[in-house]
Write a protein that holds these residues in place. Structure first.
Motif, PDB file in Angstrom:
ATOM      1  N   LYS A 383      -2.192   2.483  -2.978  1.00  0.00           N
ATOM      2  CA  LYS A 383      -0.807   2.428  -3.476  1.00  0.00           C
ATOM      3  C   LYS A 383      -0.262   3.836  -3.688  1.00  0.00           C
ATOM      4  O   LYS A 383       0.917   4.099  -3.418  1.00  0.00           O
ATOM      5  CB  LYS A 383      -0.759   1.620  -4.777  1.00  0.00           C
ATOM      6  CG  LYS A 383      -0.903   0.126  -4.572  1.00  0.00           C
ATOM      7  CD  LYS A 383      -0.826  -0.621  -5.900  1.00  0.00           C
ATOM      8  CE  LYS A 383      -0.945  -2.134  -5.679  1.00  0.00           C
ATOM      9  NZ  LYS A 383      -0.912  -2.879  -6.958  1.00  0.00           N
ATOM     10  N   GLU A 386       0.482   5.241  -0.258  1.00  0.00           N
ATOM     11  CA  GLU A 386       1.689   4.626   0.306  1.00  0.00           C
ATOM     12  C   GLU A 386       2.947   5.190  -0.347  1.00  0.00           C
ATOM     13  O   GLU A 386       3.970   5.397   0.331  1.00  0.00           O
ATOM     14  CB  GLU A 386       1.611   3.108   0.141  1.00  0.00           C
ATOM     15  CG  GLU A 386       0.576   2.464   1.058  1.00  0.00           C
ATOM     16  CD  GLU A 386       0.366   0.984   0.790  1.00  0.00           C
ATOM     17  OE1 GLU A 386      -0.134   0.289   1.685  1.00  0.00           O
ATOM     18  OE2 GLU A 386       0.690   0.528  -0.331  1.00  0.00           O
ATOM     19  N   ASP A 390       5.822   7.040   1.737  1.00  0.00           N
ATOM     20  CA  ASP A 390       7.231   6.636   1.658  1.00  0.00           C
ATOM     21  C   ASP A 390       8.120   7.808   1.260  1.00  0.00           C
ATOM     22  O   ASP A 390       9.251   7.930   1.732  1.00  0.00           O
ATOM     23  CB  ASP A 390       7.394   5.492   0.651  1.00  0.00           C
ATOM     24  CG  ASP A 390       6.797   4.182   1.153  1.00  0.00           C
ATOM     25  OD1 ASP A 390       6.647   4.038   2.374  1.00  0.00           O
ATOM     26  OD2 ASP A 390       6.492   3.315   0.317  1.00  0.00           O
ATOM     27  N   LYS A 448       0.054   3.775   7.056  1.00  0.00           N
ATOM     28  CA  LYS A 448       0.019   2.686   6.081  1.00  0.00           C
ATOM     29  C   LYS A 448      -0.615   1.447   6.701  1.00  0.00           C
ATOM     30  O   LYS A 448      -1.468   0.781   6.079  1.00  0.00           O
ATOM     31  CB  LYS A 448       1.438   2.365   5.598  1.00  0.00           C
ATOM     32  CG  LYS A 448       2.012   3.404   4.647  1.00  0.00           C
ATOM     33  CD  LYS A 448       3.516   3.252   4.465  1.00  0.00           C
ATOM     34  CE  LYS A 448       3.879   1.952   3.803  1.00  0.00           C
ATOM     35  NZ  LYS A 448       5.336   1.864   3.547  1.00  0.00           N
ATOM     36  N   ARG A 452      -4.448   0.028   5.454  1.00  0.00           N
ATOM     37  CA  ARG A 452      -4.492  -1.277   4.809  1.00  0.00           C
ATOM     38  C   ARG A 452      -5.177  -2.319   5.686  1.00  0.00           C
ATOM     39  O   ARG A 452      -6.031  -3.078   5.217  1.00  0.00           O
ATOM     40  CB  ARG A 452      -3.077  -1.738   4.444  1.00  0.00           C
ATOM     41  CG  ARG A 452      -3.052  -3.068   3.690  1.00  0.00           C
ATOM     42  CD  ARG A 452      -1.728  -3.318   3.016  1.00  0.00           C
ATOM     43  NE  ARG A 452      -1.501  -2.413   1.892  1.00  0.00           N
ATOM     44  CZ  ARG A 452      -2.025  -2.605   0.688  1.00  0.00           C
ATOM     45  NH1 ARG A 452      -2.810  -3.647   0.440  1.00  0.00           N
ATOM     46  NH2 ARG A 452      -1.760  -1.753  -0.290  1.00  0.00           N
TER      47      ARG A 452
END
Length: 616
Positions: A383, A386, A390, A448, A452
């Protein structure tokens, strides 16, 4: 008067000289603090870190220790007894006795090779005290029960980082070699070291990228990436290089190499003596290789799917234009192999049979056991990654390089830390380490998806676990003949994990295990006669069963691959054609290899993207 060594070097400096050295050192430290402060200002959110779950894992360990405190008590008692023995030995040494060490470094531990670590009783005592403490810490971590595999791996990894960071070899006052150098140079080694540290911090991101080689000694196309070739195709994500032939005849079926996009393609073409590319050309293959772009923020939306469509699939189309051949043989490496497996499954689902054979070098397809890299990948840290992706639109390759170097911290970090910053020496010129520091960024969307779906959720190995371009991916549908080569000491793609990927394929599979590690075991030219490799015609149920029935061969696996690709007629040895020159087909030459994509450094990419953003 200054005290002197036998060689006439000063142990101590006169006051004026010492004041001058301290003044220069103070100025350099000021610059260092400014660098650290400026870098920290952009990192106010600790969740933007791959290390964000460390405290959670250590908290779980503390809870287990509270349940069973005897683990700590027993280890403390053992450490106390060993320390008493060490003190007794030190006293006996002072009285002139010869004593055996309480503990010795491991055979492959190069931190304590200087003779004074043994011959000087003070440094010997410091070394053994540290080794006893290290052993105690490791034993305590390993003996705590009730931790999940990930928590244990995380605690073990960070405990190792702490223990190795505290090694007496990493400090001026407790490293005899550094002390000698400081006396010999009158402290100039420390001044030079701080200057180098300031420069390294300027070129680092989210960590310290220690200079490993003299980057000024290398120029792509001159003394690295030297195999003659031409760029004949390009798009947003890659340039396609076609190499000039060195034989009069060539195999009819062209050969496409899909390298990883972490670092540059030329790991397979470092220099003539160890270039897989050059060797393949000399065997009569028409060789093409993908040179991936070094992406910046403007390519943030490029996905794993884009890498497939604009990478190997676009390259296969381009090769047909260049040679007139619809079919190709594929060689892939590391993450390039993961993409290749995904591409083959996509092609199988669409009844596309243009790949006659595929080779995977050190490639994970089942990520159940990703090795120590898994320390950085869990829901909490992902997280954070990510959020950073972003925000920035890309993952800075320098940050990834720092993390990878921590997997072998003594060899790839602390040894250079001591050499550069404490001894004040410049690193020597070494092409492999030049490549290792020539990092590339990762587009946000692609990375990403990759982290994942591969590392965290292991979806690639699950039939239909991921979809690309609207097509569910199922590795079991791949009937293409494949050659898997893994390396026995690989810490990035463990061979027992790559073996599971080989078992997923439905077509003919040949699994080969090479000696050495992730790079040396792959880039192993035949004339060196190094490392060896194992083969087994049977793909056994487990890796251990396969190895138990495997036969050891001397030298490189490269000729074994050539025999495989020709004897099975994937290269169609009876159908030879005139050697193909780049630019003679429908694709014209764009520029000479290694090409402009490979030449772009991270700082160049970010400057160009920033300038374009301002202009628009």
């Amino acid at each position: 008067m200054s005290e002197q060594t036998k060689d006439g070097n000063n142990f101590f400096y006169d006051p004026a000289e010492l004041a001058d050295i301290v003044g220069k050192a103070n100025n350099q430290y000021q610059k260092l603090i400014e660098q650290l402060m400026s870098r920290q200002s952009g990192m106010s959110d600790p969740s933007l870190s791959i290390f964000s779950d460390v405290s959670e894992s250590f908290q779980k360990m503390a809870e287990q220790i509270a349940v069973n405190p005897m683990v700590v008590y027993e280890e403390q008692m053992n450490l106390w007894k060993s320390q008493i023995q060490l003190w007794q030995n030190a006293t006996r040494q002072l009285l002139g006795e010869t004593v055996d060490p309480v503990i010795e470094p491991a055979r492959d531990d190069r931190r304590f090779t200087d003779a004074e670590w043994v011959e000087n009783s003070l440094f010997d005592f410091i070394k053994q005290s540290y080794l006893l403490f290290s052993r105690s810490m490791f034993n305590m971590v390993h003996n705590v029960e009730g931790l999940s595999d990930h928590s244990r791996q995380t605690v073990d990894f960070y405990a190792r980082q702490y223990i190795n960071a505290m090694s007496p070899s990493n400090f001026v006052a407790t490293n005899p070699e550094v002390l000698r150098r400081t006396i010999e140079t009158k402290g100039r080694n420390l001044i030079q070291g701080m200057e180098q540290l300031v420069e390294d911090l300027k070129s680092s991101r989210d960590g310290l990228n220690v200079s490993m080689t003299d980057a000024r000694a290398f120029t792509m196309g001159v003394n690295v990436a030297t195999t003659p070739g031409e760029v004949v195709y390009q798009n947003d994500l890659m340039q396609l290089i076609q190499y000039k032939p060195s034989t009069e005849k060539a195999f009819k079926t062209p050969l496409l190499i899909v390298p990883p996009w972490i670092n540059k393609y030329y790991i397979l073409d470092l220099r003539p003596g160890n270039s897989l590319v050059k060797w393949l050309v000399e065997q009569g293959h028409t060789v093409f290789i993908i040179s991936w772009v070094n992406p910046g923020p403007k390519l943030r939306d490029k996905s794993f799917e884009n890498y497939m469509l604009e990478g190997p699939l676009a390259a296969i189309d381009a090769i047909e234009q260049a040679t007139g051949e619809k079919e190709v043989n594929l060689i892939s490496y590391c993450i390039g192999g993961t993409l290749t497996a995904s591409t083959l499954a996509y092609m199988a689902a669409n009844n596309d049979k243009r790949v006659k054979s595929a080779t995977y070098m050190a490639t994970l397809q089942d990520f159940t056991d990703p090795g120590e890299i898994g320390v950085f990948i869990n829901e909490s840290s992902l997280k954070g990654i990510e959020k950073q992706l972003d925000r920035d639109g890309y993952l800075d390759g320098r940050a990834m390089s720092f993390s990878f170097n921590l997997l072998r911290e003594n060899d790839l970090f602390w040894s250079f830390f001591i050499n550069n910053y404490l001894k004040g020496e410049r690193p020597t010129a070494f092409d492999l380490l030049y490549w290792n520091t020539d990092s590339t960024n990762m587009p946000a969307a692609m990375h990403k998806f990759y982290l994942r779906n591969m590392y965290l959720e292991n979806n690639l190995i699950k039939p239909g676990g991921i979809s690309l371009n609207g097509t569910p991916i199922d590795l079991t549908k791949i009937e293409t003949p494949v050659y898997f080569v893994s390396t026995i000491q690989d810490h990035i793609a463990k061979w027992t994990a790559t073996y599971k990927g080989a078992q997923a394929h439905s077509g003919p599979v040949k699994f080969v295990l090479a000696g050495s590690g992730h790079i040396a075991g792959v880039v192993n030219p035949p004339d060196k006669k190094k490392y060896g490799f194992w083969t087994n015609d049977t793909l056994a149920e487990t890796p251990d069963a396969w190895f138990a029935g495997a036969e050891k061969h001397e030298g490189s696996w490269w000729p074994n691959w050539q025999d495989w690709v020709t004897s099975n007629q994937y290269a169609d040895p009876k159908a030879m054609v005139a050697a193909r020159e780049p630019g003679k087909g429908k694709l014209k030459v764009i520029e000479a290899a290694p090409g402009s994509y490979a030449a772009k450094k991270i700082v160049d990419v970010l400057k160009a993207d920033a300038a374009e953003a301002v202009a628009s």
